[in-house]
Scaffold this active site. Structure first.
Site, short mmCIF file in Angstrom:
data_model
loop_
_atom_site.label_atom_id
_atom_site.label_comp_id
_atom_site.label_asym_id
_atom_site.label_seq_id
_atom_site.Cartn_x
_atom_site.Cartn_y
_atom_site.Cartn_z
N ASP A 91 9.73 23.33 15.77
CA ASP A 91 8.75 23.31 14.68
C ASP A 91 7.84 24.53 14.70
O ASP A 91 7.70 25.22 15.71
CB ASP A 91 7.86 22.06 14.81
CG ASP A 91 8.58 20.79 14.41
OD1 ASP A 91 9.80 20.83 14.22
OD2 ASP A 91 7.90 19.75 14.31
N ASP A 92 7.20 24.75 13.54
CA ASP A 92 6.05 25.64 13.35
C ASP A 92 6.38 27.12 13.25
O ASP A 92 5.49 27.93 12.97
CB ASP A 92 5.00 25.46 14.46
CG ASP A 92 4.35 24.09 14.43
OD1 ASP A 92 4.62 23.34 13.47
OD2 ASP A 92 3.59 23.77 15.36
N HIS B 217 8.68 22.37 7.01
CA HIS B 217 7.65 21.70 7.82
C HIS B 217 6.28 21.82 7.15
O HIS B 217 5.26 21.81 7.83
CB HIS B 217 7.64 22.32 9.23
CG HIS B 217 6.84 21.56 10.24
ND1 HIS B 217 6.83 20.19 10.33
CD2 HIS B 217 6.00 22.00 11.23
CE1 HIS B 217 6.05 19.80 11.32
NE2 HIS B 217 5.52 20.89 11.89
N HIS C 95 0.83 23.31 7.56
CA HIS C 95 0.65 22.26 8.56
C HIS C 95 -0.58 21.37 8.32
O HIS C 95 -1.35 21.06 9.25
CB HIS C 95 0.55 22.88 9.96
CG HIS C 95 1.13 22.01 11.03
ND1 HIS C 95 0.44 20.94 11.59
CD2 HIS C 95 2.32 22.05 11.67
CE1 HIS C 95 1.18 20.37 12.52
NE2 HIS C 95 2.34 21.02 12.59
N HIS D 94 8.71 23.38 20.00
CA HIS D 94 8.08 24.34 19.09
C HIS D 94 8.51 25.75 19.48
O HIS D 94 8.39 26.12 20.66
CB HIS D 94 6.55 24.22 19.15
CG HIS D 94 6.04 22.88 18.74
ND1 HIS D 94 6.07 21.79 19.59
CD2 HIS D 94 5.50 22.44 17.57
CE1 HIS D 94 5.56 20.73 18.96
NE2 HIS D 94 5.21 21.10 17.73
#
Length: 446
Positions: free
Chosen positions: A256-257, A307, A311, A398
């Site tokens: 992620d991210d 995603h 965020h 991540h």
């Protein structure tokens, strides 16, 4: 001066020869003229080459002329004599009438469907093969008692129809070059596309669909039947050889991210070294900042999902803001790598019914949180995975942390030695995913 007898005789002989010569020439000319006249008469009296009506009757003897050119309606040939088919043909032709044109209908059975194709051809055509043009296609049941619509093919539930529209969106975007100005409106058009259209054809490999209104100048699309087969009603699904069920253990690595320069590069290098494929859930703002990394992830054969853009806690956003988070990220990833992401991971795993419906994609959660955001040691990170891993797991990591990149070789080695095979999210679910559905592991879908 008197000529001698010899000279007179020679002159007479010469005259005779000239007479014969010119007589032969005139006679030949006369014969040629006669032959030309006869040929012209034969050509005039010989039957002309067959025109469209005759060609259709010769090529398709089962077709019946049902409308005559003496009326306001054009000449049309079709079979069988059936009111359902007749009404469908008349409705379509009324929208395409052209002067001096003949229309004819051919039908071909395909599994439980009769595929009907309407052709147009000039009345003076002498070659149906080269001159005929497809006007429209429609499908009916084999007994011709019902004209099938696209909604008859797709399973009658909200999630299947949403998944079909999502597959259609992905196909159109990735098969064409969509500008940033077109992006949002095109996406909305496809996702609100009515399923009551009948102008389509279905065969063993493709669904060909003629769009009722031009979408970004796109009038016809052909989508691989393998992408949507699981969404079709059982009567219309193609027979697919099911993979042999094995006891192999599988796991999906997800990151992620990202992307982020440095750490994402390191992770990609490790994955390539071990020949492992993973799924990357990217933030739109990072995809905008590192477009070459987005493309590198794609070129290395990994899956890419969304995603959100920056965020946020999605459950606290309005529907308009939710839509912006999705669309901006979709557009950033598309512009970087020509991919339309169909997977979504909500930040913090936070979701509710409003979020599920606004996202309009499968929502991919996880059942193992590596907690790598705490930047633990390699041994601590590995211990967390060892305590929770089981076949079908989705492991959350991540790719913005270098500590995760440093620990990845140890993690992969452990999982390989434990007998695990690595798959992407799509592979974990055999490419059968539905919007408004939450996926926590292979065996936990809500």
């Amino acid at each position: 001066m008197h000529r001698s007898r010899r000279q007179v005789r020679r002159q007479r002989q010469q005259n005779n020869r000239n007479f014969k010569k010119w007589g032969f020439i005139f006679f030949s000319i006369f014969i040629v003229l006669v032959l030309l006249v006869i040929a012209a008469i034969k050509i005039e009296s010989s039957p002309s080459e067959p025109k469209a009506d005759q060609l259709i009757e010769q090529t398709y003897p089962n077709l019946k002329k049902t409308m005559t050119s003496t009326s306001d309606e054009p000449t049309t040939y079709f079979s069988p004599e059936n009111e359902v088919i007749k009404n469908a043909v008349a409705k379509i032709i009324s929208q395409h009438q052209e002067a001096d044109t003949v229309y004819y209908l051919t039908s071909k059975d395909n599994r439980n469907i009769s595929v009907n194709t309407i052709y147009s051809v000039s009345k003076n055509s002498q070659n149906l093969t080269t001159d005929s043009k497809i006007v429209a296609q429609f499908n009916s049941t084999k007994d011709n008692t019902k004209i099938l619509k696209l909604s008859d093919l797709i399973q009658d539930d909200e999630k299947s129809q949403a998944a079909f529209r999502l597959a259609l969106t992905k196909h159109i975007f990735e098969s064409n070059t969509i500008t940033s100005e077109q992006f949002i409106s095109l996406k909305d058009q496809i996702q609100s596309l009515p399923l009551n259209i009948s102008d389509f054809s279905l065969n063993q490999s493709q669904l060909e669909l003629r769009l009722p209104n031009n979408i970004a100048s796109i009038t016809t699309i052909s989508i691989d039947i393998g992408m949507i087969n699981y969404l079709l009603n059982p009567n219309y699904q193609i027979l697919v050889k099911q993979p042999v069920q094995t006891q192999k253990k599988v796991i999906a690595l997800t990151f992620d991210d990202g992307p982020r320069a440095g750490s994402t590069d390191s992770i990609l290098n490790t994955l390539n070294q071990f020949d492992v494929k993973a799924t990357f859930f990217m933030l739109g703002q990072n995809a905008q900042h590192y477009p070459s990394l987005v493309n590198k992830v794609k070129e290395n054969g990994h899956a890419i999902g969304s995603h959100s853009f920056n965020h946020p806690m999605l459950t606290k956003l309005t529907t308009d803001d939710l839509n912006k988070q999705v669309s901006q990220t979709d557009q950033a990833i598309y512009e970087a790598a020509h991919i339309y992401p169909t997977l979504f991971r909500p930040p913090y795993g936070a979701r509710n019914q409003t979020v599920d419906q606004a996202i309009f994609k499968p929502l991919i959660e996880w059942n193992i949180d590596s907690e790598d955001w705490k930047k633990p040691s390699v041994s601590t990170l590995l211990k967390t995975i060892q305590q929770n891993v089981r076949s079908g797991s989705i492991l959350l990591m991540h790719d913005i942390h270098q500590t995760t990149a440093d620990a990845l070789p140890t993690i992969i080695n452990y999982l390989k030695n434990a007998g695990y095979e690595f798959v992407t999210i799509d592979q974990l679910y055999q490419h059968k995913l539905y919007p408004m559905t939450n996926y926590y592991s292979q065996h936990d879908t809500r």
